[in-house]
Design a protein around this motif. Sequence first.
Motif, short mmCIF file in Angstrom:
data_model
loop_
_atom_site.label_atom_id
_atom_site.label_comp_id
_atom_site.label_asym_id
_atom_site.label_seq_id
_atom_site.Cartn_x
_atom_site.Cartn_y
_atom_site.Cartn_z
N SER A 47 0.83 -1.21 0.00
CA SER A 47 0.00 0.00 0.00
C SER A 47 0.86 1.26 0.00
O SER A 47 2.05 1.22 0.31
CB SER A 47 -0.95 0.04 1.21
N THR A 58 -4.52 1.02 -1.50
CA THR A 58 -4.03 -0.35 -1.53
C THR A 58 -3.70 -0.72 -2.97
O THR A 58 -4.55 -0.58 -3.86
CB THR A 58 -5.11 -1.31 -1.00
N LEU A 59 -2.44 -1.13 -3.19
CA LEU A 59 -2.03 -1.42 -4.56
C LEU A 59 -2.13 -2.90 -4.92
O LEU A 59 -2.38 -3.26 -6.05
CB LEU A 59 -0.58 -0.96 -4.78
N ARG A 60 -1.91 -3.74 -3.93
CA ARG A 60 -1.85 -5.17 -4.26
C ARG A 60 -2.12 -5.99 -3.01
O ARG A 60 -1.62 -5.65 -1.92
CB ARG A 60 -0.44 -5.52 -4.78
N LEU A 62 -1.89 -10.03 -1.85
CA LEU A 62 -1.62 -11.44 -2.17
C LEU A 62 -2.35 -12.29 -1.14
O LEU A 62 -1.97 -12.32 0.02
CB LEU A 62 -0.12 -11.74 -2.15
N ILE A 90 -6.76 -6.30 -8.03
CA ILE A 90 -5.44 -6.17 -7.41
C ILE A 90 -5.13 -7.34 -6.50
O ILE A 90 -4.18 -7.30 -5.74
CB ILE A 90 -5.33 -4.84 -6.62
N THR A 91 -5.91 -8.42 -6.60
CA THR A 91 -5.71 -9.55 -5.71
C THR A 91 -5.02 -10.69 -6.44
O THR A 91 -5.35 -10.99 -7.58
CB THR A 91 -7.07 -10.03 -5.17
N GLY A 92 -4.07 -11.29 -5.78
CA GLY A 92 -3.39 -12.45 -6.36
C GLY A 92 -3.30 -13.58 -5.34
O GLY A 92 -3.79 -13.46 -4.22
N SER A 101 6.71 -13.82 -6.12
CA SER A 101 5.54 -13.39 -6.89
C SER A 101 5.93 -12.15 -7.66
O SER A 101 6.66 -11.29 -7.15
CB SER A 101 4.38 -13.09 -5.94
N PHE A 103 4.42 -9.01 -10.14
CA PHE A 103 3.21 -8.34 -10.61
C PHE A 103 3.58 -6.91 -10.99
O PHE A 103 4.70 -6.46 -10.74
CB PHE A 103 2.12 -8.36 -9.52
N LEU A 105 2.95 -2.96 -10.48
CA LEU A 105 2.38 -1.96 -9.57
C LEU A 105 2.12 -0.70 -10.37
O LEU A 105 3.00 -0.21 -11.08
CB LEU A 105 3.36 -1.65 -8.44
#
Lengths: 161, 723
Positions: A47, A58-60, A62, A90-92, A101, A103, A105
């Motif tokens: 975040s 919130t950026l991501r 997991l 934004i969910t992994g 991981s 991804f 951003l």
Amino acid sequence: MNKIHLITWIAITFIVSAFKSDVGSSQYKCMIQLTNYSGEGAYIVVSVLNANKEYVETLRVLGDDEEWYPDLPTWWSFFEKAGQENVDAITGATIAGGERSIFILDIDDRYLDNGHFLRFETSVEHQNYVENDVLLPLKSSSISGKFEGSDYIRYVRLIPN
Amino acid sequence: MLKNLWRYSHFILAVSSSLFLLLATLSGLILAFGPINAEINTYQLAGSQDITIQTLINNLGNDYDEILEINRDASGAVQISAFSSNPAFDGDFYLDPVTGKKIAEIQDKHPVFTFTTNLHRSLFLKTPGRIFVGIASFLLLLIVISGLGLLIKRQGGFSRVFSRVIKENREQYYHVTLGRWAIVPILIIAITGCYLSLVRFEIIATTKGEWENGQTTEHGDAFERYQLKDLRSLEFPFTKEPEDYYTLSLKDRELKVHQYTGDVVQQRRYPFSLMVAMLSFDLHTGAGNWWWAAVLAGSCLSMLYFMYSGALISIARLKSKTKNKFSPQEAEYVILVGSENGSTKHFGHALQHALIDQKKKVYLDDLNNFQSYKQINHLIVLTSTYGDGEAPANASKFIETFHRTPIHRPFQSTVVGFGSRSYSKFCQYAMDVHDAISDNNLVSLPSTPTLINDKNLGAFQDWARSWSVAQGLSLNLPTDKLQSSGKALKLTIVAKKSTQNEEEETFTLELSPKKRLRVHSGDLLSITPPGDAVERLYSVGVLPNGNMIISVKRHNHGICSNYLNQLVLGETFTAAVKNNTHFHLPNKATALVMIGNGTGIGPFLGMINTKTTPKKHLYWGGRTTQSFVLYEDFISRAQKQQSLQNIRIALSQESKKQYVQDLLLEDQEKVARLIKKNSTLMICGSLAMKKGVLEVLATICSNHGLPSIQELEQDGFIRSDCY
């Protein structure tokens, strides 16, 4: 006179803010590499914080099982209230010890070079919550690179995409 | 003793974990369809698993801007995670490893599976739930082990586990028969479940090993050496910098591969504990192997059956717990019962009631609870035998206790053994008890115990009659206590035939049950005439259309035979069917020799009209040709459809004035040949006839060097149902 002044001011504010939000964002390729800890997959949240270390965005995330989100209490108290839409995007998946991981951003350029931070916080079921596994200032000069984590995260790497 | 421990643990474990196990089994059953479902939708392409990893990478072409990783799941399907400006190549999806193109989106797990997985792992209780489930899987392991112990004991040794299971009642038979097959997959489920729980709570560490640096074991192109089928995952380098490597995960290790030279720069092997954890996961879930998943589903179903049948068996055992009116110290008659599952206890209860009716002070107990009884005059022991001649559950300590307990008072005793001739050590334990009791000089008892085959009610009544006469009592055994009497059912008379000569009148009734029911020729029909308390048993023949035939001889003062005789066509009456397994058509006999006289032909009328493989030979004895008229139709029907190969009739009042055994003697060559070929001989009719037949058979056996009658009876080659 005063009225016109006010309207002009409001107009300018709008234009500026519109322009400002049009400033755009920069994409960074981000890799989180976890340490070789044993246990369940880690829930990780990336975040943006403001200068007062308050959550801005919130950026991501997991970890897709919301059942466990309260295990990240600091973030959860913000996230629950914020009611951010489109969390799925934004969910992994979680990653476990030794895994990585990667991804993208999407960081709004507004956040750069004005005291904002990027926080990576982690929590593992049955183990600890780490509020600042990685905390780095959002400065355009130093955002690319490798950042050591303090607990579950071995390092985070960021490069412009 | 050891067996009691096995049984007790089996019971306690099953009861204590039943709720968790029921949930885990039901959810496991649903989850087993996951891999089966995946098999149906699989994206594994036939033959594509043999390409090298280098070929796979080459096949990906230039459509991807950046590839993050490639994964291959347990079923062999390949997933890729990539970035691309072309949406057809962007994101996570199933990949055709040959064309390098997307073949399908990755579907989210069906919510039913997500929900059920959560239930199965943690009962929705997070960590405490996982602990419960872990404990339940450990209990399951113990249940399997105790079940195996019981199975070995029951079958008489490990090597006999797969030998024939003797059928005592349905639940028990299938609990054992199914159990010995299902025990292997259930054991695997339990062990892997425990292991996964231990891993889960980090009691077993499964951390991947450390990277081994420097000592490069493999030079040259690692990607040429391994094939897609070896692959678990391939992580692509984060950047193009040479110090960013590929990470290649194989079945048992991970390699870091230099992105330009293809050298293995570092490697780490998976520790044994992790390999076991991965194997456990695959075995426990059936991932990637639809037929194993089907086996797991089957195991879940059989566990549900074990819970059901186990509960019924336990209820039967608990129900047979004894209730007493008198204390052990005031009892004059002491009845001790040795019973594995409570079935022999019915006989003890019946005897207890009959004695109490005679105003006697009776105490009924388990054999294991033998003690010194102050007022004892009679000790009656009723006991079955378990497995290979061992004591049944509640009798294992009796002989030792008997020897140790001081006896202050002389008393009479008698031992009645219950067993099945299909066990090689028929009534062995009853004989052991008899010997133990006769060691004591203060106890007087008959020279041999009374032995009863297959819970034969008639034989027990015979014993009770002669015993009570010797005591100067006239006992009236409440027969309803003696056999778990079948359900009352309504029977309608659909045909009646009768024949009469100067001395006797016999008739057959064809009875149609209101509802179709499970009944076999040889089973007993219990009929209690109105206003009478005592049931009469008739051996039934079952016709292919489900109707039952009984053959009845009318006695001038016979209440029941006259009652049946006055019923008219279309009239309905109430009766009950009692299972009489030992007189059913044998499954495996090469040929069947049916020997009967008079109304004893009843069950055979059904058997000869059943189209089964064994060749059937019928010997029947009656008084006159007139007596046979009743049965002619059934016989000719059977001959027409070739389910009866041969029939011979002996008439005692006409022509040669022969008895049925005389025919056997005439045919002795043939009878001997049939016995030699393991045919089954079934005898039904009067006891006098049985005696005569057995004498002739004994002669035939000794003339032809065949096993003795006793041996043949013991091995179930001679079966009889006589009165």
